[in-house]
Design an enzyme around this catalytic site. Structure first.
Site: not given
Ligand SMILES: Cc1cc2nc3c(=O)[nH]c(=O)nc-3n(C[C@H](O)[C@H](O)[C@H](O)COP(=O)(O)OP(=O)(O)OC[C@H]3O[C@@H](n4cnc5c(N)ncnc54)[C@H](O)[C@@H]3O)c2cc1C
Length: 434
Positions: A366
């Site tokens: 997270h």
């Molecule tokens: C294994 C795992 C299990 C989880 N389980 C839960 C759960 O059960 N319940 C819950 O509530 N939350 C869970 N989470 C947490 C939740 O998934 C994350 O907090 C949430 O997805 C974060 O969203 P975000 O948009 O900030 O980042 P992300 O979802 O990480 O999205 C960022 C995206 O940007 C892309 N990216 C990064 N750098 C670049 C670049 N330079 N160029 C192009 N693309 C790029 C990445 O590939 C990714 O697709 C889990 C996370 C993980 C990893």
């Protein structure tokens, strides 16, 4: 069990009750009742209690933002998705205004221009990295990597937070009580899933239930928990060391020494997780090359209160396992082998559990808070209340990195909420109707 006042209907994010559970889940809920807790809706008004885990599912299938949002929008003429592309730079003009991004796709560098603004959503690790390789971040650090500084923003990559948890507090149970992970994908279960969207394959056995204990820190409202407990009807050793050990990142020699005697046994695991940790980490560059991963230093347990809270959590885990619902009905027995690395501590003392915490605490995946939303008076402020970067123009950040402090619940839905709010703000700011 859903509190109707707190749950919307018909929205893009589908949340469903579990369709399958192991015999241990009802016992876990009963254990909570024995300890004086109610069974609650985790997304309802009460924050302490025991619960069945909610699933982000639709019709028994995994759901998420791809199904809920992206697929619905694929027909729009103003949406163009490029997959397997890696953004290498945000381009700024001489007025520090973002004019587009550069990205690598199929071996070619491409540039896309932004007429209005760039929305940065690369997550709490990727977003600060991308800003830093583009010249926006702590000036001294950028200079160390020979990156020309466009804006000195000390808060970029600071304030990293996560929910650390302990995976390893494990109980064995009698035959017939636990989930045999290797049996989950047997043909009967596969058929049940394909035909009916029923059975164990609809369910992540990883976390079947959750609990939140009364906050005993004396600092906050007792009903605002500082600990969550992840109840898993599986153990690190139930697959004979084939797969889970690597998923959890245990060293093989450690795994063999600590869990080796239990290979193949059935059981459950209860992982205490800090909902409001006080330690703060950083995201830093190891190189100016945008394709090299950044340095992630979670700095877990650097604040002594975090260790103390974990010790409280471990004692609560032991109390759950010691209820008659689990100990008598399922013959739950705690794996009380002395933890390798903690030999100097007397088993069961607070010092022992502190050592256990330091050996076993890990990420719950997270990460957040590395581009903090804050007033300009805060030295670590990066974005304003409308998600716009303060030091440069034309960049809005929309992901987990904007949280000033980690939310105490799991992050997925709150981050989607940030996206929803951002969409409203962007439309307002550019005079577009909703
Ligand atoms: C294994 C795992 C299990 C989880 N389980 C839960 C759960 O059960 N319940 C819950 O509530 N939350 C869970 N989470 C947490 C939740 O998934 C994350 O907090 C949430 O997805 C974060 O969203 P975000 O948009 O900030 O980042 P992300 O979802 O990480 O999205 C960022 C995206 O940007 C892309 N990216 C990064 N750098 C670049 C670049 N330079 N160029 C192009 N693309 C790029 C990445 O590939 C990714 O697709 C889990 C996370 C993980 C990893």
């Amino acid at each position: 069990m859903q509190d109707t006042e707190y749950h919307g209907r018909g929205g893009p994010l589908s949340v469903e009750d579990k369709r399958w559970w192991s015999p241990l889940l009802p016992a876990f809920l009963n254990a909570g009742r024995e300890l004086g807790y109610k069974v609650i809706d985790p997304n309802g008004p009460e924050q302490t209690g025991f619960s069945v885990a909610d699933m982000t599912q639709h019709g028994g299938e995994r759901s998420g933002v791809s199904e809920g949002y992206l697929k619905r929008a694929t027909q729009r003429p103003n949406l163009h998705v490029v997959s397997k592309a890696h953004v290498t730079k945000i381009i700024f003009d001489k007025n520090k205004r973002a004019t587009g991004v550069r990205f690598l796709h199929r071996g070619k560098i491409r540039t896309v221009s932004a007429r209005r603004e760039v929305v940065l959503s690369a997550g709490a690790v990727g977003s600060p990295q991308l800003l830093m390789v583009s010249g926006v971040g702590p000036a001294e650090h950028l200079t160390q990597h020979n990156i020309p500084v466009i804006a000195d923003v000390p808060g970029v990559g600071e304030n990293l937070q996560d929910h650390p948890s302990i995976f390893g507090l494990t109980f064995t149970v009698k035959q017939g009580s636990g989930t045999d992970i290797l049996q989950l994908a047997n043909p009967v279960n596969v058929k049940d899933y394909i035909r009916n969207r029923r059975g164990p394959l609809t369910s992540p056995t990883a976390v079947e239930g959750n609990a939140w204990s009364v906050n005993e820190s004396g600092e906050d409202d007792p009903q605002w928990p500082d600990l969550q407990y992840l109840f898993m009807s599986g153990t690190p050793f139930s697959d004979w060391g084939i797969y889970i050990v690597d998923v959890l990142g245990f060293r093989r020699d450690f795994f063999n020494e600590y869990f080796g005697s239990l290979l193949g046994s059935l059981g459950f695991n209860i992982g205490p997780m800090l909902t409001r940790p006080k330690s703060r980490g950083t995201i830093r560059l190891q190189s100016s090359d945008p394709q090299r991963p950044p340095l992630i230093d979670p700095n877990f347990l650097s604040h002594p209160d975090d260790v103390k809270t974990f010790v409280r959590g471990i004692k609560f885990v032991l109390a759950i396992g010691n209820t008659s619902s689990l100990r008598v009905d399922h013959e739950a027995k705690f794996h009380d082998k002395h933890l390798p690395g903690c030999e100097r501590e007397r088993y069961g003392t607070d010092d022992y559990w502190s050592c256990y915490t330091r050996q076993m605490a890990q990420t719950t995946y997270h990460p957040c808070c590395t581009l903090k939303m804050a007033p300009s008076s805060d030295p670590l402020a990066v974005v304003d209340h409308r998600l716009r970067m303060r030091a440069v123009s034309g960049v809005r950040v929309v992901d987990a990195s904007i949280m000033p402090d980690i939310v105490s619940g799991n992050l997925n839905a709150p981050v989607i909420m940030v996206g929803e709010k951002a969409a409203d703000i962007i439309k307002e700011d550019w005079g577009q109707g909703s």
